[in-house]
Design an enzyme around this catalytic site. Sequence first.
Site, PDB file in Angstrom:
ATOM      1  N   TYR A 178       0.245  -4.366   2.201  1.00 13.30           N
ATOM      2  CA  TYR A 178      -0.105  -3.142   2.914  1.00 13.30           C
ATOM      3  C   TYR A 178      -0.532  -3.480   4.338  1.00 13.30           C
ATOM      4  O   TYR A 178      -0.954  -4.595   4.646  1.00 13.30           O
ATOM      5  CB  TYR A 178      -1.216  -2.373   2.186  1.00 13.30           C
ATOM      6  N   CYS A 179      -0.405  -2.483   5.214  1.00 17.90           N
ATOM      7  CA  CYS A 179      -0.845  -2.600   6.600  1.00 17.90           C
ATOM      8  C   CYS A 179      -1.187  -1.189   7.091  1.00 17.90           C
ATOM      9  O   CYS A 179      -1.281  -0.259   6.295  1.00 17.90           O
ATOM     10  CB  CYS A 179       0.222  -3.263   7.474  1.00 17.90           C
ATOM     11  N   THR A 180      -1.348  -1.015   8.382  1.00 25.13           N
ATOM     12  CA  THR A 180      -1.833   0.268   8.909  1.00 25.13           C
ATOM     13  C   THR A 180      -0.852   1.403   8.666  1.00 25.13           C
ATOM     14  O   THR A 180      -1.201   2.443   8.098  1.00 25.13           O
ATOM     15  CB  THR A 180      -2.119   0.154  10.413  1.00 25.13           C
ATOM     16  N   ILE A 207      -1.782   2.379   5.214  1.00 22.80           N
ATOM     17  CA  ILE A 207      -3.118   2.891   4.931  1.00 22.80           C
ATOM     18  C   ILE A 207      -3.264   4.343   5.369  1.00 22.80           C
ATOM     19  O   ILE A 207      -3.901   5.154   4.689  1.00 22.80           O
ATOM     20  CB  ILE A 207      -4.172   2.025   5.648  1.00 22.80           C
TER      21      ILE A 207
END
Length: 319
Positions: A178-180, A207
């Site tokens: 996961y990342c932004t 996110i």
Amino acid sequence: MIKYQTLLYYCYSYIAEAEKFADEHLKFCKSINLVGRIIVADEGLNGTVSGTAEACEAYMLAIHADERFTKTEFKIDDVEEPSFIKMHCRYKSEIVHSGLRDTSIINPNEKTGKYLEPTEFREMLDQDDVIVLDVRSNYEHNLGKFKNAITLDIDNFRDFPEQINALAKYKDKKIMTYCTGGIKCEKASALLLHHGFNDVYQLHGGIIKYGKEAGGANFDGKCYVFDNRIAVDVNSVNPTVISVCYNCGKTTPKMINCANPECNEHITQCDDCGDALNGCCSTACTTHPRNRPYDGTGYYVKVPQTVNKKIEESTSVNF
């Protein structure tokens, strides 16, 4: 009534004459009074733009009208004021710098991790054979991350490839990255697959989308964003603060850039230490002759540019 919005998006899609496209796209964004930061590369677009709701709608319609970008997904936030002051659109070799000498070994359009929608990601978080992998930088996951996530000691995403060997012990697990906003996971998951990880997933929309569609459950802290908001709330289900002041260790959700322009370190800092150090990360930085005035936000810009007045297309901005 919604006055302003901020759009976060990316699209991996080949752009012929991408450098020329970047110049023309900058003029277009200015013509509809948007501000923000867009990276253009041969491989696609990566941007965050902000402006009136009408301007943002016009921008999304224009992007979707281009057959190269019809699948672009926008994460939309309503904001009280524009999230940038200037409009930048820059050509680069990649829309996310991978740190690879041979970028041809990963192509998200050909091979990448399996998408998990936010509700699917939330359901898999507690499975025993799952590894939750944060592919963001130190200053980002220090501010907020998923419970029990593995974080990497990297200052930039370009350092991610160097971490592959250290992750090899998880090859028999399900890897959920996961990342932004999802863009880094496209390349991170592709690189993991290239190195023999077989069961790799990625949080679709990152996110930000997870907060909107799954309530942000089990995301601790705040999410760093690359605009003048600096950090945004994600978790409306079981929120908590995990970040601590860089200087005194007190719990604080606030992140700043050091007021010393030659340092510019991303740190979490409480208001008391911010006031005492004039927005600097250390006593040493407080003596720099070019220190920027600290206004309590810890976010600094170079040249103001209004967004509610007509901006001429001939105006150029360098950064």
